[in-house]
Design an enzyme around this catalytic site. Structure first.
Site, PDB file in Angstrom:
ATOM      1  N   HIS A 121       0.874  -1.172   0.000  1.00 52.23           N
ATOM      2  CA  HIS A 121       0.000   0.000   0.000  1.00 52.23           C
ATOM      3  C   HIS A 121       0.919   1.232   0.000  1.00 52.23           C
ATOM      4  CE1 HIS A 121      -2.809   2.916   1.824  1.00 52.23           C
ATOM      5  NE2 HIS A 121      -3.796   2.081   1.597  1.00 52.23           N
ATOM      6  N   ASP A 198       2.921  -4.488   8.049  1.00 45.31           N
ATOM      7  CA  ASP A 198       1.714  -3.691   7.866  1.00 45.31           C
ATOM      8  C   ASP A 198       0.541  -4.672   7.962  1.00 45.31           C
ATOM      9  OD1 ASP A 198      -0.553  -2.533   6.856  1.00 45.31           O
ATOM     10  OD2 ASP A 198       0.387  -1.715   5.047  1.00 45.31           O
ATOM     11  N   GLN A 201      -4.560  -5.319   6.736  1.00 39.21           N
ATOM     12  CA  GLN A 201      -5.491  -6.339   6.229  1.00 39.21           C
ATOM     13  C   GLN A 201      -5.270  -7.688   6.910  1.00 39.21           C
ATOM     14  OE1 GLN A 201      -7.919  -5.543   4.194  1.00 39.21           O
ATOM     15  NE2 GLN A 201      -7.178  -3.529   3.604  1.00 39.21           N
ATOM     16  N   LYS A 224     -10.626  -0.940  10.455  1.00 40.20           N
ATOM     17  CA  LYS A 224     -10.792  -2.157   9.653  1.00 40.20           C
ATOM     18  C   LYS A 224     -11.100  -3.381  10.525  1.00 40.20           C
ATOM     19  CE  LYS A 224      -8.098  -0.334   5.825  1.00 40.20           C
ATOM     20  NZ  LYS A 224      -6.844  -0.341   5.043  1.00 40.20           N
ATOM     21  N   CYS A 362      -4.766   2.337  -3.676  1.00 44.01           N
ATOM     22  CA  CYS A 362      -3.555   2.889  -3.047  1.00 44.01           C
ATOM     23  C   CYS A 362      -2.360   1.976  -3.248  1.00 44.01           C
ATOM     24  CB  CYS A 362      -3.751   3.148  -1.553  1.00 44.01           C
ATOM     25  SG  CYS A 362      -5.028   4.327  -1.200  1.00 44.01           S
TER      26      CYS A 362
HETATM   27  C1  LIG Z   1      -5.896   0.478   4.703  1.00 45.20           C
HETATM   28  C2  LIG Z   1      -4.481   0.108   4.570  1.00 45.20           C
HETATM   29  C3  LIG Z   1      -3.459   0.967   4.958  1.00 45.20           C
HETATM   30  C4  LIG Z   1      -3.723   2.368   5.447  1.00 45.20           C
HETATM   31  O1  LIG Z   1      -4.550   2.369   6.549  1.00 45.20           O
HETATM   32  P1  LIG Z   1      -5.163   3.736   7.099  1.00 45.20           P
HETATM   33  O2  LIG Z   1      -6.226   3.267   8.030  1.00 45.20           O
HETATM   34  O3  LIG Z   1      -5.696   4.471   5.909  1.00 45.20           O
HETATM   35  O4  LIG Z   1      -4.068   4.468   7.770  1.00 45.20           O
HETATM   36  C5  LIG Z   1      -2.165   0.531   4.860  1.00 45.20           C
HETATM   37  N1  LIG Z   1      -1.874  -0.686   4.406  1.00 45.20           N
HETATM   38  C6  LIG Z   1      -2.817  -1.554   4.015  1.00 45.20           C
HETATM   39  C7  LIG Z   1      -2.424  -2.915   3.557  1.00 45.20           C
HETATM   40  C8  LIG Z   1      -4.155  -1.175   4.076  1.00 45.20           C
HETATM   41  O5  LIG Z   1      -5.101  -2.024   3.699  1.00 45.20           O
END
Ligand SMILES: *Cc1c(COP(=O)(O)O)cnc(C)c1O
Length: 404
Positions: A121, A198, A201, A224, A362
């Site tokens: 992302h 990260d 997800q 999320k 993104c």
């Molecule tokens: C949504 C997402 C982000 C960013 O998250 P925010 O809540 O917008 O800060 C970063 N990495 C992944 C894999 C995402 O799905």
């Protein structure tokens, strides 16, 4: 027992009609919906105990502080983190990654190396570009293959004694592919690099054990995992959090301030300057409790059924291609239909009450890899159903007829 009707009844937003049709919400990868317990907890906080934390001796301030710190401990237990002070409240994944990358921007030296992947992302790309620009470190990228799998041979070859950080996502938001993070963490540690995962997800679909993974940082967003926006968690190992410089300066993060010199507070406060999203932090604990009550094993089993069903139904549509075909996937299907722009599909199915994501998600490097403008992405949570997938499949067929 996984009682889908009872679960759906707890999400008021799912009961509404959109464009005259029952809402089918398949944009969970962008943000998840909130159950009644979460909505109630927000109201209860502001109705009963709203006060600033860690500052006042008065009763409400203490109640709010206790609730906030209890939530931190809940999340510590959820992640199996060794210490509560390793669990930092943030405003989300983006903030967490920027906090870590900005700190490394000050620790890295010219010629050091940072490894990310082609599947990231933007929020796990750009902060590392900043860090490399500031320090003179070099950014390296693990490529992925036609199925959307990271190339682990290429990763092995990228690792070197100069590798200081490896930052990859647990699950790709654009393709749903689950990355081999255990392998990545182990290999990176062999060259002494720190690993940031990260988990934006990952956290919504898996019970994460940071000690079993042995990652140095695990970052995710509250919104999320059924909690409010503006909330998130950065788990970091004590040794790294002590080494990293503070990110924001201000109240709460100091031990002593004079105009000549400021000394910093201990963990976690060193990284929690200013008044945080107190209600959000407390409610994030409520959301995590809620998901644990359903159980991540049950969630995973159910979502796997949804994913397999959706994959089979969608693949049967002539001209439809799914991106990210690996065995190891979380509940995301990203696809295109030959000759049709993803945006047109998104617009037509919205008229039928269906929320899907269209665009680059993104993750422009992924779209560039496949040489496409974007995809249509249907991402599922445990409150979705096979009947909703049938509605999506029928809507796509209708859209194809209208557009061709
Ligand atoms: C949504 C997402 C982000 C960013 O998250 P925010 O809540 O917008 O800060 C970063 N990495 C992944 C894999 C995402 O799905």
């Amino acid at each position: 027992m996984f009682d889908i009707d009872a679960i759906r009844a707890e999400f008021p937003i799912l009961k509404q009609q959109v464009n005259g049709k029952p809402l089918v919400y398949f944009d969970n990868g962008a943000t998840a919906q909130k159950p009644q317990v979460v909505l109630d907890a927000i109201e209860k906080y502001y109705t009963d105990i709203n006060a600033n934390i860690h500052r006042g001796v008065h009763t409400l301030s203490q109640l709010a502080t206790d609730a906030y710190e209890e939530s931190r401990i809940k999340i510590q237990k959820h992640l199996n983190a060794p210490h509560a002070h390793e669990v930092l409240f943030t405003s989300g994944t983006t903030f967490g990654i920027n906090l870590v990358a900005s700190g490394f921007g000050q620790l890295l030296s010219k010629g050091d190396e940072v490894i990310i992947s082609e599947l990231e992302h933007h929020s796990n790309i750009v902060p590392w570009q900043f860090a490399c620009q500031r320090s003179g470190a070099i950014l390296k990228v693990i490529p992925f293959d036609a199925q959307g799998h990271l190339d682990m041979k290429a990763f092995d070859a990228l690792l070197s004694p100069r590798t200081q950080v490896v930052a990859v996502n647990h699950v790709s938001n654009a393709l749903g592919v689950v990355n081999p993070i255990a392998y990545i963490i182990e290999k990176a540690h062999q060259v002494g690099a720190a690993v940031l995962i990260d988990g934006a997800q990952g956290a919504p679909h898996f019970k994460v054990d940071v000690q079993a993974l042995d990652c140095d940082f695990y970052v995710f967003s509250g919104h999320k995992v059924c909690a409010p926006t503006g909330t998130g968690i950065l788990y970091g190992k004590t040794a790294w959090l002590e080494k990293l410089p503070p990110y924001l300066g201000g109240g709460e993060m100091i031990k002593e301030v004079t105009f000549e010199e400021t000394t910093y507070a201990g963990l976690p406060h060193k990284f929690e300057a200013g008044t945080p999203n107190i209600a959000g932090g407390i409610v994030l604990g409520v959301a995590i409790d809620y998901m644990n009550e359903i159980g991540f094993d049950a969630i995973h089993a159910y979502e796997t059924e949804l994913l397999e069903y959706a994959t089979a139904q969608l693949t049967a549509i002539p001209g439809l291609k799914i991106y990210g075909e690996g065995k190891d996937k979380a509940a995301v299907v990203s696809f295109n239909i030959e000759g049709i722009h993803p945006y047109d599909i998104g617009t037509i199915v919205d008229k039928m009450g269906i929320a899907v994501r269209t665009g680059h998600h993104c993750a422009q490097p992924i779209m560039k890899h496949f040489d496409i403008p974007g995809t249509v992405r249907a991402s599922f949570m445990f409150y979705n159903t096979k009947e909703e997938i049938d509605i999506l499949v029928a809507a796509i067929k209708k859209a194809i007829t209208m557009l061709s």
